[in-house]
Design a protein around this motif. Structure first.
Motif, PDB file in Angstrom:
ATOM      1  N   ALA C  65       0.821  -1.207   0.000  1.00  0.00           N
ATOM      2  CA  ALA C  65       0.000   0.000   0.000  1.00  0.00           C
ATOM      3  C   ALA C  65       0.857   1.259   0.000  1.00  0.00           C
ATOM      4  CB  ALA C  65      -0.936  -0.008   1.210  1.00  0.00           C
ATOM      5  N   GLY C  66       1.928   1.260   0.814  1.00  0.00           N
ATOM      6  CA  GLY C  66       2.769   2.450   0.924  1.00  0.00           C
ATOM      7  C   GLY C  66       3.662   2.651  -0.288  1.00  0.00           C
ATOM      8  N   ALA C  67       4.246   1.561  -0.769  1.00  0.00           N
ATOM      9  CA  ALA C  67       5.230   1.686  -1.846  1.00  0.00           C
ATOM     10  C   ALA C  67       4.578   1.780  -3.216  1.00  0.00           C
ATOM     11  CB  ALA C  67       6.216   0.516  -1.796  1.00  0.00           C
ATOM     12  N   ALA C  68       3.427   1.121  -3.382  1.00  0.00           N
ATOM     13  CA  ALA C  68       2.718   1.186  -4.673  1.00  0.00           C
ATOM     14  C   ALA C  68       1.622   2.247  -4.648  1.00  0.00           C
ATOM     15  CB  ALA C  68       2.113  -0.181  -5.024  1.00  0.00           C
ATOM     16  N   ARG C  69       1.422   2.846  -3.503  1.00  0.00           N
ATOM     17  CA  ARG C  69       0.422   3.916  -3.333  1.00  0.00           C
ATOM     18  C   ARG C  69      -0.971   3.467  -3.787  1.00  0.00           C
ATOM     19  NH1 ARG C  69       5.127   6.935  -5.265  1.00  0.00           N
ATOM     20  NH2 ARG C  69       4.311   7.003  -7.393  1.00  0.00           N
ATOM     21  N   LYS C  70      -1.308   2.248  -3.381  1.00  0.00           N
ATOM     22  CA  LYS C  70      -2.605   1.693  -3.780  1.00  0.00           C
ATOM     23  C   LYS C  70      -3.055   0.703  -2.701  1.00  0.00           C
ATOM     24  CE  LYS C  70      -3.147   0.168  -8.277  1.00  0.00           C
ATOM     25  NZ  LYS C  70      -4.221   0.884  -8.983  1.00  0.00           N
ATOM     26  N   TYR C  75      -5.826  -3.760  -5.732  1.00  0.00           N
ATOM     27  CA  TYR C  75      -5.069  -4.741  -6.530  1.00  0.00           C
ATOM     28  C   TYR C  75      -5.871  -6.030  -6.662  1.00  0.00           C
ATOM     29  CZ  TYR C  75      -0.564  -2.386  -7.079  1.00  0.00           C
ATOM     30  OH  TYR C  75       0.442  -1.546  -7.468  1.00  0.00           O
ATOM     31  N   ASN C  76      -6.521  -6.411  -5.563  1.00  0.00           N
ATOM     32  CA  ASN C  76      -7.290  -7.651  -5.555  1.00  0.00           C
ATOM     33  C   ASN C  76      -8.335  -7.645  -6.662  1.00  0.00           C
ATOM     34  OD1 ASN C  76      -9.828  -9.269  -4.526  1.00  0.00           O
ATOM     35  ND2 ASN C  76      -8.053 -10.150  -3.500  1.00  0.00           N
ATOM     36  N   LYS C  77      -9.017  -6.517  -6.792  1.00  0.00           N
ATOM     37  CA  LYS C  77     -10.077  -6.379  -7.789  1.00  0.00           C
ATOM     38  C   LYS C  77      -9.541  -6.596  -9.206  1.00  0.00           C
ATOM     39  CE  LYS C  77     -12.193  -2.690  -6.378  1.00  0.00           C
ATOM     40  NZ  LYS C  77     -12.700  -1.289  -6.360  1.00  0.00           N
ATOM     41  N   ALA C  78      -8.340  -6.076  -9.431  1.00  0.00           N
ATOM     42  CA  ALA C  78      -7.750  -6.149 -10.776  1.00  0.00           C
ATOM     43  C   ALA C  78      -7.067  -7.486 -11.036  1.00  0.00           C
ATOM     44  CB  ALA C  78      -6.742  -5.016 -10.946  1.00  0.00           C
ATOM     45  N   CYS C  79      -6.800  -8.223  -9.965  1.00  0.00           N
ATOM     46  CA  CYS C  79      -5.983  -9.441 -10.087  1.00  0.00           C
ATOM     47  C   CYS C  79      -6.868 -10.662 -10.298  1.00  0.00           C
ATOM     48  CB  CYS C  79      -5.113  -9.562  -8.829  1.00  0.00           C
ATOM     49  SG  CYS C  79      -3.877 -10.873  -8.940  1.00  0.00           S
ATOM     50  N   VAL C  80      -7.548 -10.684 -11.439  1.00  0.00           N
ATOM     51  CA  VAL C  80      -8.377 -11.836 -11.805  1.00  0.00           C
ATOM     52  C   VAL C  80      -7.891 -12.373 -13.143  1.00  0.00           C
ATOM     53  CG1 VAL C  80     -10.469 -11.266 -10.506  1.00  0.00           C
ATOM     54  CG2 VAL C  80     -10.065 -10.211 -12.730  1.00  0.00           C
ATOM     55  N   PRO C  81      -7.924 -13.695 -13.311  1.00  0.00           N
ATOM     56  CA  PRO C  81      -7.429 -14.298 -14.554  1.00  0.00           C
ATOM     57  C   PRO C  81      -8.086 -13.658 -15.779  1.00  0.00           C
ATOM     58  CG  PRO C  81      -7.903 -15.998 -12.951  1.00  0.00           C
ATOM     59  CD  PRO C  81      -8.405 -14.710 -12.365  1.00  0.00           C
ATOM     60  N   GLY C  93       8.603 -11.741  -5.121  1.00  0.00           N
ATOM     61  CA  GLY C  93       8.635 -12.931  -4.263  1.00  0.00           C
ATOM     62  C   GLY C  93       7.362 -13.105  -3.460  1.00  0.00           C
ATOM     63  N   GLY C  94       6.283 -12.536  -3.965  1.00  0.00           N
ATOM     64  CA  GLY C  94       5.016 -12.634  -3.242  1.00  0.00           C
ATOM     65  C   GLY C  94       4.812 -11.505  -2.234  1.00  0.00           C
ATOM     66  N   ARG C  95       5.757 -10.591  -2.134  1.00  0.00           N
ATOM     67  CA  ARG C  95       5.606  -9.483  -1.169  1.00  0.00           C
ATOM     68  C   ARG C  95       4.521  -8.509  -1.609  1.00  0.00           C
ATOM     69  NH1 ARG C  95      10.455  -6.001   0.375  1.00  0.00           N
ATOM     70  NH2 ARG C  95       9.067  -5.342   2.048  1.00  0.00           N
ATOM     71  N   LEU C  96       4.282  -8.414  -2.915  1.00  0.00           N
ATOM     72  CA  LEU C  96       3.169  -7.580  -3.360  1.00  0.00           C
ATOM     73  C   LEU C  96       1.879  -8.317  -3.009  1.00  0.00           C
ATOM     74  CD1 LEU C  96       2.949  -5.241  -6.316  1.00  0.00           C
ATOM     75  CD2 LEU C  96       0.935  -6.466  -5.470  1.00  0.00           C
ATOM     76  N   CYS C  97       1.203  -7.814  -2.019  1.00  0.00           N
ATOM     77  CA  CYS C  97       0.063  -8.529  -1.436  1.00  0.00           C
ATOM     78  C   CYS C  97      -1.244  -7.937  -1.957  1.00  0.00           C
ATOM     79  CB  CYS C  97       0.130  -8.415   0.086  1.00  0.00           C
ATOM     80  SG  CYS C  97      -1.157  -9.363   0.911  1.00  0.00           S
ATOM     81  N   VAL C  98      -2.103  -8.815  -2.472  1.00  0.00           N
ATOM     82  CA  VAL C  98      -3.386  -8.346  -3.025  1.00  0.00           C
ATOM     83  C   VAL C  98      -4.559  -8.726  -2.127  1.00  0.00           C
ATOM     84  CG1 VAL C  98      -2.441  -8.545  -5.360  1.00  0.00           C
ATOM     85  CG2 VAL C  98      -3.854 -10.402  -4.443  1.00  0.00           C
ATOM     86  N   VAL C  99      -4.271  -9.202  -0.936  1.00  0.00           N
ATOM     87  CA  VAL C  99      -5.324  -9.528   0.021  1.00  0.00           C
ATOM     88  C   VAL C  99      -5.740  -8.238   0.721  1.00  0.00           C
ATOM     89  CG1 VAL C  99      -5.887 -10.870   2.082  1.00  0.00           C
ATOM     90  CG2 VAL C  99      -4.337 -11.826   0.342  1.00  0.00           C
TER      91      VAL C  99
END
Lengths: 141, 141, 141, 141
Positions: C65-70, C75-81, C93-99
């Motif tokens: 949230a802090g580094a990507a300013r979102k 992100y979760n909403k946009a992260c669909v196949p 490495g999975g640090r970008l969290c969309v939960v």
């Protein structure tokens, strides 16, 4: 085609039993790991009171000894600044462990796995690792 | 100061024994891992024929169930695209495992550890994990 | 030369206090993390009973949230196949969290840090993260 | 079943407060981390001006001290080339930290957690870590 000799789970348990008995005798709760000849974990046990840091270290000692077919204390001897083997302790993301306490398990001249101990001093870890191997050999008659 | 209840090594062995007996019964060699309430490994066993990939997966299932106090198949249910929990499966470097086969171990209403199985189908892994818990409860009377 | 606005440690504590008060109100012990505008951790707190897995997840939500300013739920909403943003949840490495549960902290139109919560449902985590921001804004008058 | 004693969040805050007061006294902004007896983070604070590199180092010092039940400067003493413990500094992906500044927190003879400081010289870090422990003990009366 190659034919590979590999520790069974029962033999892995014998290694752990022998190491645990020695650890109890000297009064140091240990983490004990056994890997196969490919360096892959077969069995692991953290005695009540074994250190959390030792969970990984015991496994990495066993991995190093089994997969490199060399005791970790032998790597330790070679891993001094100025020696060409120096730096090996940071290999494989640090999984190659040069702290004493990892021994290859050799049966009929072939390395079939490795055992690694951690939570005591390196000397204590080495004594318990050897006790595991001695116990296995007794059981195999 | 907090007072925490944690599985002992003997109880971890009961969990593994129960899971192994069920795995033998259904004829699927498994990797079986038991962690404490903090997610740290207590005991691990790879039955003869258990998969190498399952060494890590069984541990990660146990870690997830014990440390997050939730069965991995429950995370699986919530981890679908469009759901706000989607993406949890890649957390902690992928160690948070949402594949069925990890169960928290609850004694007297408190989660004291976790068990994780891998090498079969998720359903087989779950049945064996539950068998481990059942066996422990029998042993504890 | 750039001039950057960044949360101070006192402001980070206000964020944590507000989130903790809400977590106590809803009865869910949480892990709470606050990072600066560069994604680096300023403060962290695991309430008694917060999950061990949430230590990393709360930090990764705050980082995202802090580094990507979102917000992570955006992100979760946009992260669909099928969506071009799908796959972002395995980045870094999975640090970008969309939960859901990570919010950017915006002051005077500028993102100055991020807050991340974990241990509840994503909805609970989000409510507590917002409560942290509300509390900070009250304190700043 | 084992019964474990663990630092509470309030006690973790006392440790941080004591360490921070000393850091302010000597004029060195620090990163301060507190873990429980399993090495898992309870609380963290980066004082205004604390180094970004120290975010991880402080946590790893606390992890090492709490989980291995040994001060990091004691590992430092043993970790010299030619000694069987050499190489321990790269263990666990480098998380086992042998730089001075990590101390176990012992209450009634039991290690219940660890504190780690980073941003000053190792001597400064050690002094502040000890100040945290002293402050906690005063608060516990």
């Amino acid at each position: 085609m190659l034919t590979i000799k590999r520790l069974s789970i029962d033999e892995a348990h014998h290694l752990i039993t022998g190491a645990r008995l020695k650890a109890e005798e000297i009064g140091v709760p240990m983490c004990i790991a056994v890997v196969d000849e490919s360096g892959n974990l077969i069995a692991f046990e953290r005695m009540n009171g074994g250190k959390v840091t030792s969970i990984t270290i015991a496994q990495d000692k066993a991995f190093t000894a089994g997969a490199a077919r060399k005791a970790t204390h032998e790597y330790n001897k070679a891993c001094v600044p100025g020696n060409l083997a120096f730096g090996i302790h940071t290999a494989i993301g640090g999984r190659l462990c040069v702290v004493g306490g990892g021994l290859p398990v050799t049966i009929d001249g072939e390395v079939v796995g490795g055992i690694g101990l951690s939570s005591g001093t390196p000397d204590q870890d080495m004594v318990c690792a050897q006790a595991g191997i001695d116990y296995l050999q007794q059981q195999m008659g």
